[in-house]
Design an enzyme around this catalytic site. Structure first.
Site, PDB file in Angstrom:
ATOM      1  N   GLY A 225       0.818  -1.210   0.000  1.00  9.32           N
ATOM      2  CA  GLY A 225       0.000   0.000   0.000  1.00  9.32           C
ATOM      3  C   GLY A 225       0.852   1.261   0.000  1.00  9.32           C
ATOM      4  O   GLY A 225       1.841   1.365   0.737  1.00  9.32           O
TER       5      GLY A 225
ATOM      6  N   ASP B  99       8.159  -1.571  -9.931  1.00  7.79           N
ATOM      7  CA  ASP B  99       8.976  -0.642 -10.715  1.00  7.79           C
ATOM      8  C   ASP B  99      10.076  -1.398 -11.460  1.00  7.79           C
ATOM      9  O   ASP B  99      10.371  -1.114 -12.627  1.00  7.79           O
ATOM     10  CB  ASP B  99       9.588   0.414  -9.795  1.00  7.79           C
ATOM     11  CG  ASP B  99       8.546   1.093  -8.932  1.00  7.79           C
ATOM     12  OD1 ASP B  99       7.619   1.686  -9.492  1.00  7.79           O
ATOM     13  OD2 ASP B  99       8.650   1.002  -7.697  1.00  7.79           O
TER      14      ASP B  99
ATOM     15  N   HIS C 239       9.238   4.476  -4.283  1.00  8.63           N
ATOM     16  CA  HIS C 239       8.149   4.161  -5.209  1.00  8.63           C
ATOM     17  C   HIS C 239       7.314   5.431  -5.406  1.00  8.63           C
ATOM     18  O   HIS C 239       6.232   5.597  -4.842  1.00  8.63           O
ATOM     19  CB  HIS C 239       7.284   3.032  -4.655  1.00  8.63           C
ATOM     20  CG  HIS C 239       6.138   2.659  -5.551  1.00  8.63           C
ATOM     21  ND1 HIS C 239       6.319   2.116  -6.800  1.00  8.63           N
ATOM     22  CD2 HIS C 239       4.799   2.768  -5.378  1.00  8.63           C
ATOM     23  CE1 HIS C 239       5.141   1.900  -7.354  1.00  8.63           C
ATOM     24  NE2 HIS C 239       4.199   2.299  -6.499  1.00  8.63           N
TER      25      HIS C 239
END
Length: 328
Positions: A134, A163, A191
């Protein structure tokens, strides 16, 4: 449901009624993470308002008659859900609302991950491994870890494997090769939009990748597109990444538990000051899975071009950590 004679792995998935969990749970239950002979006890953790939807997901899991599933439990209490947990996928998080700042989102998620970190600290098994999916994943992992002082900091990872996989995919398409031909690709940092997909050490079919890629394409298209791929998917699909995020979570936890056979992958865990990153920041670096632990790749030469982009992530995560620290 007949219980297996082999000791099951206790796995908790939060946000269990959501789209990512819906894709993730069947992969875990099918042996894609812990092995094809390893039974699992699944706990689906949700907030009370989404409990009925989580019950429906549990019913579908049961109806799938998956042979590795030992038990399925739905919970809305973190303290009970994490009891004896060997692995946890922390998927549930509050997205940024309309008009909210990133600081607002951090504050809202701080409450969630402080509670979950405390519950893990008090109830999880000694070998627990926690993957935060999350968003903002890096800082949520930082918050959860800080809330669990009895659990080693490197047991809390943030998922930057998505990623990493995006970078592999875009490079493979650009070069017209399978992604398996690529090695030593890494995504440094956070991120978020500042992340740095780096091909400085990468190879394609054993040859230096930098020799095969146009520099302008790399800097002006590849780097920003990997960083903004999530937004691109939302624009096209109308929803955020779900199946690809679940697949990346599977990849990360599988490699954490089973090892990578020397392959580099991107892992975000608490820094020990390698590459000038402040200790404690949950930061993406190249790492090798050794079967239960991550070993960051050490001693890489870093150019000024790389250093500038790495530092941008350090600065962003330091700011987020300051916001997070104020929550305690």
């Amino acid at each position: 449901m007949t219980k297996s004679p082999v000791q099951p792995v206790n796995v908790v998935v939060t946000g269990a009624a959501g789209n990512i969990a819906y894709s993730l749970l069947w992969r875990v239950a099918s042996g894609d993470v812990f092995g094809k002979d390893q039974p699992v006890n699944l706990t689906l953790l949700e907030i009370p308002a989404a409990g009925r939807a989580a019950e429906g997901t549990a019913m579908e899991l049961a109806d799938s008659a998956l042979p590795l599933v030992n038990t399925i439990t739905v919970a809305d209490n973190a303290a009970k859900a994490f009891e004896g947990a060997n692995a946890a996928f922390l998927v549930g998080a509050k997205p940024r609302g309309k008009g909210e700042s990133r600081a607002d989102m951090l504050a809202a998620n701080g409450k969630i991950f402080i509670e979950q970190g405390k519950a893990l600290n008090d109830a999880a098994a000694q070998d627990v491994r926690v993957l935060v999916v999350g968003n903002p994943a890096n800082t949520n992992a930082y918050i959860a870890s800080k809330s669990a002082p009895d659990i080693p900091g490197d047991r809390f990872n943030a998922m930057m494997r998505l990623d990493h996989n995006r970078a592999l995919s875009m490079l493979a398409q650009h070069l017209d090769v399978p992604s398996t031909a690529l090695e030593r690709v890494v995504v440094w940092g956070n991120h978020a939009d500042t992340q740095f997909p780096d091909i400085s050490y990468a190879t394609v079919n054993g040859e230096p990748l930098a020799n095969e890629v146009d520099r302008d394409w790399y800097v002006d298209e590849f780097i920003p597109r990997v960083a903004k791929r999530g937004g691109e998917i939302i624009e096209v699909r109308g929803k955020s990444s779900a199946a690809s995020a679940a697949s990346a979570a599977v990849d990360h936890m599988r490699d954490w538990v089973q090892g990578t056979d020397g392959r580099w992958v991107t892992v975000a865990q608490a820094s020990t000051s390698e590459y000038g990153v402040d200790a404690g920041l949950v930061f993406g670096v190249p790492a090798v899975g050794t079967g239960g632990t991550w070993e960051p790749v050490a001693g890489l030469e870093v150019s000024d071009f790389q250093r500038e982009r790495i530092q941008a992530n350090v600065d962003a995560l330091k700011h987020e950590a300051e916001v997070a620290d104020a929550l305690f």
